[in-house]
Design an enzyme around this catalytic site. Structure first.
Site, PDB file in Angstrom:
ATOM      1  CG  PHE A 166     106.226 -46.310  70.274  1.00 43.08           C
ATOM      2  CD1 PHE A 166     105.279 -45.327  70.505  1.00 43.08           C
ATOM      3  CD2 PHE A 166     105.866 -47.380  69.473  1.00 43.08           C
ATOM      4  CE1 PHE A 166     104.007 -45.401  69.952  1.00 43.08           C
ATOM      5  CE2 PHE A 166     104.610 -47.462  68.909  1.00 43.08           C
ATOM      6  CZ  PHE A 166     103.668 -46.475  69.150  1.00 43.08           C
ATOM      7  CE  LYS A 167     101.885 -48.573  70.459  1.00 43.98           C
ATOM      8  NZ  LYS A 167     101.027 -49.717  70.314  1.00 43.98           N
ATOM      9  CG  ASP A 168     107.735 -49.504  77.701  1.00 49.52           C
ATOM     10  OD1 ASP A 168     106.742 -50.071  78.191  1.00 49.52           O
ATOM     11  OD2 ASP A 168     108.722 -50.130  77.260  1.00 49.52           O
TER      12      ASP A 168
END
Length: 467
Positions: free
Chosen positions: A109-111
């Site tokens: 999810f950091k993307d």
């Protein structure tokens, strides 16, 4: 839109200034001087937008100093490599819905925020003719997302700290296989909190920070938080309609409190969120805080290594932003609480405790390794989906807080391939890797091991920093 520090020092900043500054000069974190708000009519008008178009609208509420046309180009470029449905929603059993946030290049999810951050950092540095040396700490996914977003960029170098031996083999390979000249991986002999403390110590040294053009991509950086607000709006728009339930609850696996803080900001923006449910693993400092009002980070030796390693965090950086709101935006109370934390190892919010679940709508829970294995099996048996252990933590806790008539969304954190050993233990199956992933896993790894020593780290950065 101006930004101020949670600790009350310094002059107000623009979004672009806060983007480059990272940690505020007084040691606090940048927060909006006034939270923007959108009307129900505006929310409804966004239903037909693509994810990139919605991102430009939402981020534009915070980044008012950036021309809207430039924001639209940056969000379009940031999400161009994602599938058409950037954030898919998948029904699970028990009335839960999974919000898919792992469609980006590093499968986490950091993307979602980091791909935008790479665009806006490059934009701002080119506009100012300057350079930036990013100093960050990762417990697993932030590092690889940052490095893949910033690799090869001429005006940025990345110095990423990770706890030695505390990440999964996949996570290590995603970071350490990169051989770009502007990427510097550093394995610290300690736990994530030691890495985070090193970042804060060097970033808090104003002279060192200025001399070495230091910046941040951890969720210390406000741009990360604002970019993550977008998928809360997106998910609400797709989980509701004009004739159905208007409010939804969201469960968020949480370690550093950045992801769920973005949900809190989304609620303040005007998104109808009934509950924000925080899910922790065995390192349940935040669960303890939201149930007792006592914030008591653990020492490094007490921070457990678990099967959801990205959440093996004891001291949550972004909690300070929430405490600032809880304390009525009073920086003196924030400073006093952190002083007590430094002196006593904890602080107690006392009479403010009922406001956590009341006014602010928070709930929380925790899971064990056995809980996560059972949840992975349960979801797979029920709907055929394989979820990673961090998401399993969220699903387990979400089931405890489902309310009649209120849709419960669970934020996915990563693809299960990043945690193949846990999936093997839970389901007895081997996950398949494509040729590109297999090549990454087999590639030589580039990493320097350093002690938990700020002076040693400072010397390492001085020798390699862009000037």
């Amino acid at each position: 839109m101006q930004y101020i520090s949670t600790r009350g020092g310094g002059e107000p900043m623009t979004f672009s200034e806060a983007l480059i500054e990272g940690l505020a000069r007084d040691g606090g974190l940048a927060v909006p001087a006034e939270m923007p708000e959108v009307s129900p009519e505006t929310l409804e008008s966004w239903r037909a937008l693509s994810y990139a178009e919605l991102a430009a609208e939402v981020i534009g509420l915070f980044a008012t100093d950036i021309p809207r046309a430039d924001l639209q180009r940056m969000t379009r470029d940031a999400y161009a490599g994602f599938p058409d449905e950037v954030v898919p929603l998948t029904p699970l059993d028990g009335g839960l819905t999974l919000v898919g946030l792992s469609e980006g290049p590093t499968l986490a999810f950091k993307d979602m925020a980091m791909q935008f951050l790479g665009q806006v950092l490059e934009y701002q540095l080119e506009r100012s003719g300057s350079v930036l040396n990013i100093l960050g700490a990762t417990s697993g996914d932030t590092g690889s997302a940052a490095e893949h977003a910033l690799r090869g960029k001429d005006r940025v170098s990345v110095f990423m700290l990770s706890p030695k031996g505390r990440m999964s083999a996949f996570q290590r390979a995603q970071m350490f296989s990169l051989d770009d000249e502007n990427i510097h991986n550093i394995a610290v002999e300690g736990v994530f909190d030691d890495c985070q403390n090193l970042v804060k110590r060097l970033a808090g040294d104003v002279v060192f920070k200025q001399e070495n053009h230091l910046g941040a991509v951890n969720s210390i950086n406000l741009a990360r938080i604002t970019a993550q607000v977008v998928y809360y709006v997106w998910a609400w728009l797709r989980a509701t309609d004009e004739s159905g339930p208007r409010a939804v609850s969201v469960t968020v696996p949480s370690g550093n409190f950045g992801n769920i803080l973005s949900g809190f900001y989304a609620a303040r923006l005007g998104v109808p969120l009934a509950r924000l449910v925080l899910a922790t693993n065995e390192n349940n400092v935040l669960d303890e805080f939201f149930t007792t009002g006592v914030y008591r980070p653990r020492a490094a030796a007490e921070t457990l290594a678990t099967s959801s390693p990205s959440m093996d965090i004891s001291k949550a950086s972004n909690l300070e932003r929430f405490i600032f709101e809880l304390f009525g935006r009073d920086p003196e109370r924030v400073v006093a609480a952190w002083a007590q934390l430094d002196e006593d190892g904890s602080f107690d919010i006392g009479s403010d405790l009922p406001r956590l679940s009341g006014e602010f709508g928070f709930a929380s829970g925790t899971s064990t390794h056995a809980d996560r294995l059972a949840t992975i099996r349960q979801v797979h048996d029920a709907v055929g989906e394989i979820i990673d252990p961090h998401t399993a933590d969220g699903v387990k806790v979400a089931r405890e807080h489902v309310e009649d008539g209120v849709p419960m969304l669970v934020l996915e954190t990563a693809k299960p391939q990043k945690f193949a050993e846990t999936i093997r233990e839970a389901l007895g199956i081997e996950l398949e890797y494509g040729p590109e992933v297999r090549e990454m896993l087999d590639a030589p790894q580039h990493v320097t091991t350093l002690p938990d020593d700020a002076e040693v780290l400072a010397a390492f950065i001085r020798d390699r920093a862009l000037g």
